[in-house]
Scaffold this motif. Structure first.
Motif, PDB file in Angstrom:
ATOM      1  N   GLU A  97     -17.890   2.727  -5.986  1.00 13.25           N
ATOM      2  CA  GLU A  97     -17.173   1.865  -4.844  1.00 13.25           C
ATOM      3  C   GLU A  97     -15.916   1.267  -5.484  1.00 13.25           C
ATOM      4  OE1 GLU A  97     -19.863  -1.784  -4.068  1.00 13.25           O
ATOM      5  OE2 GLU A  97     -21.477  -0.551  -4.515  1.00 13.25           O
ATOM      6  N   LEU A  98     -15.037   2.113  -4.715  1.00 13.83           N
ATOM      7  CA  LEU A  98     -13.398   1.976  -5.197  1.00 13.83           C
ATOM      8  C   LEU A  98     -12.714   1.102  -4.145  1.00 13.83           C
ATOM      9  CD1 LEU A  98     -12.340   5.448  -5.978  1.00 13.83           C
ATOM     10  CD2 LEU A  98     -12.747   3.701  -7.713  1.00 13.83           C
ATOM     11  N   VAL A 104       4.644   3.466  -4.898  1.00 18.29           N
ATOM     12  CA  VAL A 104       3.613   2.843  -4.654  1.00 18.29           C
ATOM     13  C   VAL A 104       3.200   2.069  -5.786  1.00 18.29           C
ATOM     14  CG1 VAL A 104       1.113   2.770  -3.963  1.00 18.29           C
ATOM     15  CG2 VAL A 104       2.707   4.264  -2.761  1.00 18.29           C
ATOM     16  N   THR A 105       2.664   0.720  -5.833  1.00 14.06           N
ATOM     17  CA  THR A 105       2.075   0.055  -7.146  1.00 14.06           C
ATOM     18  C   THR A 105       1.096  -0.789  -6.459  1.00 14.06           C
ATOM     19  OG1 THR A 105       3.998  -1.679  -6.720  1.00 14.06           O
ATOM     20  CG2 THR A 105       4.275   0.298  -8.436  1.00 14.06           C
ATOM     21  N   GLY A 106       0.017  -1.087  -7.339  1.00 10.88           N
ATOM     22  CA  GLY A 106      -0.999  -2.148  -6.956  1.00 10.88           C
ATOM     23  C   GLY A 106      -2.045  -2.130  -8.064  1.00 10.88           C
ATOM     24  N   THR A 107      -3.110  -2.546  -7.444  1.00  6.99           N
ATOM     25  CA  THR A 107      -4.468  -2.752  -8.205  1.00  6.99           C
ATOM     26  C   THR A 107      -5.652  -1.926  -7.746  1.00  6.99           C
ATOM     27  OG1 THR A 107      -5.037  -4.709  -7.181  1.00  6.99           O
ATOM     28  CG2 THR A 107      -3.614  -5.183  -9.345  1.00  6.99           C
ATOM     29  N   TRP A 108      -6.582  -1.803  -8.416  1.00  9.69           N
ATOM     30  CA  TRP A 108      -7.642  -1.025  -8.204  1.00  9.69           C
ATOM     31  C   TRP A 108      -8.847  -1.507  -8.789  1.00  9.69           C
ATOM     32  CZ3 TRP A 108     -10.818   2.426 -11.007  1.00  9.69           C
ATOM     33  CH2 TRP A 108     -10.663   2.544 -12.011  1.00  9.69           C
ATOM     34  N   GLY A 109     -10.106  -1.328  -8.251  1.00  9.66           N
ATOM     35  CA  GLY A 109     -11.179  -1.367  -9.024  1.00  9.66           C
ATOM     36  C   GLY A 109     -12.411  -0.691  -8.625  1.00  9.66           C
ATOM     37  N   GLU A 110     -13.484  -0.396  -9.530  1.00  8.25           N
ATOM     38  CA  GLU A 110     -14.765   0.130  -9.521  1.00  8.25           C
ATOM     39  C   GLU A 110     -15.765  -0.702  -9.548  1.00  8.25           C
ATOM     40  OE1 GLU A 110     -17.815   2.236  -8.708  1.00  8.25           O
ATOM     41  OE2 GLU A 110     -17.523   1.539 -10.843  1.00  8.25           O
ATOM     42  N   ALA A 111     -16.396  -1.249  -8.419  1.00  6.14           N
ATOM     43  CA  ALA A 111     -17.191  -2.341  -8.539  1.00  6.14           C
ATOM     44  C   ALA A 111     -18.545  -2.170  -9.337  1.00  6.14           C
ATOM     45  CB  ALA A 111     -17.691  -3.014  -7.205  1.00  6.14           C
ATOM     46  N   SER A 112     -19.160  -1.109  -9.188  1.00  6.93           N
ATOM     47  CA  SER A 112     -20.542  -0.707  -9.728  1.00  6.93           C
ATOM     48  C   SER A 112     -20.372  -0.560 -11.184  1.00  6.93           C
ATOM     49  CB  SER A 112     -21.140   0.627  -8.924  1.00  6.93           C
ATOM     50  OG  SER A 112     -20.476   1.603  -9.485  1.00  6.93           O
ATOM     51  N   ARG A 113     -19.146  -0.322 -11.638  1.00  4.11           N
ATOM     52  CA  ARG A 113     -19.020  -0.187 -13.136  1.00  4.11           C
ATOM     53  C   ARG A 113     -18.046  -1.211 -13.728  1.00  4.11           C
ATOM     54  NH1 ARG A 113     -19.930   4.152 -10.725  1.00  4.11           N
ATOM     55  NH2 ARG A 113     -21.143   5.857 -11.476  1.00  4.11           N
ATOM     56  N   ASN A 114     -17.771  -1.999 -12.958  1.00  6.92           N
ATOM     57  CA  ASN A 114     -16.818  -3.425 -13.381  1.00  6.92           C
ATOM     58  C   ASN A 114     -15.545  -2.963 -14.217  1.00  6.92           C
ATOM     59  OD1 ASN A 114     -16.600  -6.194 -13.090  1.00  6.92           O
ATOM     60  ND2 ASN A 114     -17.358  -6.385 -15.338  1.00  6.92           N
ATOM     61  N   PHE A 174     -11.537  -2.301 -13.651  1.00  6.59           N
ATOM     62  CA  PHE A 174     -10.295  -2.637 -12.783  1.00  6.59           C
ATOM     63  C   PHE A 174      -9.076  -2.368 -13.626  1.00  6.59           C
ATOM     64  CE2 PHE A 174     -13.845  -5.654 -12.148  1.00  6.59           C
ATOM     65  CZ  PHE A 174     -13.908  -5.639 -10.671  1.00  6.59           C
ATOM     66  N   GLY A 175      -8.248  -1.940 -13.004  1.00  3.70           N
ATOM     67  CA  GLY A 175      -6.838  -1.587 -13.340  1.00  3.70           C
ATOM     68  C   GLY A 175      -5.597  -1.499 -12.266  1.00  3.70           C
ATOM     69  N   ASN A 176      -4.684  -0.988 -12.914  1.00  2.00           N
ATOM     70  CA  ASN A 176      -3.439  -0.804 -12.055  1.00  2.00           C
ATOM     71  C   ASN A 176      -3.146   0.735 -11.599  1.00  2.00           C
ATOM     72  OD1 ASN A 176      -2.497  -3.478 -12.719  1.00  2.00           O
ATOM     73  ND2 ASN A 176      -2.145  -2.817 -14.501  1.00  2.00           N
ATOM     74  N   LEU A 177      -2.270   0.916 -10.597  1.00  2.00           N
ATOM     75  CA  LEU A 177      -2.271   2.245 -10.172  1.00  2.00           C
ATOM     76  C   LEU A 177      -0.528   2.150  -9.921  1.00  2.00           C
ATOM     77  CD1 LEU A 177      -1.716   1.985  -6.767  1.00  2.00           C
ATOM     78  CD2 LEU A 177      -4.160   1.701  -6.778  1.00  2.00           C
ATOM     79  N   GLN A 178       0.048   3.419  -9.852  1.00  2.00           N
ATOM     80  CA  GLN A 178       1.423   3.637  -9.464  1.00  2.00           C
ATOM     81  C   GLN A 178       1.442   4.863  -8.825  1.00  2.00           C
ATOM     82  OE1 GLN A 178       3.788   3.099 -12.943  1.00  2.00           O
ATOM     83  NE2 GLN A 178       2.875   4.568 -14.152  1.00  2.00           N
ATOM     84  N   GLY A 179       2.589   5.390  -7.998  1.00  2.00           N
ATOM     85  CA  GLY A 179       2.786   6.677  -7.550  1.00  2.00           C
ATOM     86  C   GLY A 179       3.759   6.575  -6.334  1.00  2.00           C
ATOM     87  N   SER A 180       3.184   7.699  -5.367  1.00  2.00           N
ATOM     88  CA  SER A 180       4.097   7.734  -4.020  1.00  2.00           C
ATOM     89  C   SER A 180       3.266   7.686  -2.909  1.00  2.00           C
ATOM     90  CB  SER A 180       5.079   8.988  -4.287  1.00  2.00           C
ATOM     91  OG  SER A 180       4.320   9.981  -4.331  1.00  2.00           O
ATOM     92  N   ALA A 181       3.936   7.367  -1.833  1.00  2.00           N
ATOM     93  CA  ALA A 181       3.360   7.468  -0.534  1.00  2.00           C
ATOM     94  C   ALA A 181       4.385   7.950   0.538  1.00  2.00           C
ATOM     95  CB  ALA A 181       2.608   6.142  -0.107  1.00  2.00           C
ATOM     96  N   GLY A 182       3.781   8.640   1.706  1.00  2.00           N
ATOM     97  CA  GLY A 182       4.837   9.240   2.586  1.00  2.00           C
ATOM     98  C   GLY A 182       4.208  10.349   3.345  1.00  2.00           C
ATOM     99  N   GLY A 183       4.555  10.715   4.549  1.00  2.00           N
ATOM    100  CA  GLY A 183       4.249  11.882   5.095  1.00  2.00           C
ATOM    101  C   GLY A 183       2.843  12.018   5.219  1.00  2.00           C
ATOM    102  N   GLY A 184       1.941  11.204   5.275  1.00  2.00           N
ATOM    103  CA  GLY A 184       0.628  11.292   5.477  1.00  2.00           C
ATOM    104  C   GLY A 184      -0.252  11.606   4.131  1.00  2.00           C
ATOM    105  N   GLN A 185       0.575  11.427   2.828  1.00  4.69           N
ATOM    106  CA  GLN A 185      -0.046  11.693   1.688  1.00  4.69           C
ATOM    107  C   GLN A 185       0.049  10.412   0.571  1.00  4.69           C
ATOM    108  OE1 GLN A 185      -0.244  15.567   0.436  1.00  4.69           O
ATOM    109  NE2 GLN A 185       0.361  14.984  -1.817  1.00  4.69           N
ATOM    110  N   ILE A 186      -0.896  10.147  -0.215  1.00  2.00           N
ATOM    111  CA  ILE A 186      -0.609   9.117  -1.131  1.00  2.00           C
ATOM    112  C   ILE A 186      -1.213   9.814  -2.579  1.00  2.00           C
ATOM    113  CG2 ILE A 186      -1.516   6.941  -2.187  1.00  2.00           C
ATOM    114  CD1 ILE A 186      -2.191   6.065   1.009  1.00  2.00           C
ATOM    115  N   ASP A 187      -0.106   9.827  -3.372  1.00  2.00           N
ATOM    116  CA  ASP A 187      -0.448  10.105  -4.792  1.00  2.00           C
ATOM    117  C   ASP A 187      -0.395   9.296  -5.553  1.00  2.00           C
ATOM    118  OD1 ASP A 187      -1.023  13.166  -4.557  1.00  2.00           O
ATOM    119  OD2 ASP A 187       1.155  13.187  -3.738  1.00  2.00           O
ATOM    120  N   VAL A 188      -1.329   8.728  -6.445  1.00  2.00           N
ATOM    121  CA  VAL A 188      -1.359   7.746  -7.432  1.00  2.00           C
ATOM    122  C   VAL A 188      -2.005   8.092  -8.696  1.00  2.00           C
ATOM    123  CG1 VAL A 188      -0.998   6.036  -5.865  1.00  2.00           C
ATOM    124  CG2 VAL A 188      -3.460   6.771  -6.540  1.00  2.00           C
TER     125      VAL A 188
END
Length: 166
Positions: free
Chosen positions: A88-89, A100-110, A112-126
């Motif tokens: 569960e992401l 792109v910057t932000g936070t993410w988590g995977e609930a079933s394994r507890n 949590f962390g950070n993410l960074q990358g790029s977004a545009g043109g229908g694609q997100i790469d992080v």
């Protein structure tokens, strides 16, 4: 005549208010559709495969929800499950100048962390990371179809999911 004039003014004000609301809604929709997360908003479902570190792979079924806010912020949840495996992401990201910057988590394994990358043109790469875990995540959307790819060196090695807007 006074009653007729008052009614006419009242109807004119109501029509102007409705028109203004429609214009603001259209402007907000255009801003969202033109932003870095254009095409992601909504509910998605699909299936794919998850490959684990022990060499096994399993078919998974997935559901995702994306909520684009103001065209430059995205809240995402992705839930996938097989007969014996699930994850569960969730993420909360912002884009500025294509980055792109932000936070993410995977609930079933507890996890949590950070993410960074790029977004545009229908694609997100992080690149996502947390204590003891790192992965590359790519989301590609074209129309009502979406491909989700995750690769890491952890327990989950590769995930490939084909989804459609539901």
């Amino acid at each position: 005549m006074t009653s007729f004039g008052a009614n006419l003014i009242g109807h004119t004000l109501k029509a102007a208010t409705v028109g203004a609301i429609l214009m603001l809604s259209a402007t907000a929709s255009q801003a969202q559709s033109a932003g870095p997360f254009a095409g992601f908003d909504g509910s998605w479902r699909g299936s794919g495969t998850v490959s684990l570190s022990d060499g096994s792979s399993q078919q998974i079924r997935c559901r995702a929800t994306y909520n684009v806010v103001g065209g430059t912020a995205l809240k995402q949840s992705l839930r996938c499950a097989s007969d014996s495996y699930k994850f569960e992401l969730s993420s909360d990201v912002k884009s500025q100048g294509g980055q792109v910057t932000g936070t993410w988590g995977e609930a079933s394994r507890n996890i949590f962390g950070n993410l960074q990358g790029s977004a545009g043109g229908g694609q997100i790469d992080v690149f996502v990371e947390a204590a003891g875990f790192a992965a590359n995540l790519t989301l590609t959307t074209k129309g009502n179809k979406q491909l989700v790819s995750i690769s890491s060196k952890g327990q989950i090695r590769d995930v490939s999911i084909n989804m459609i807007r539901s």
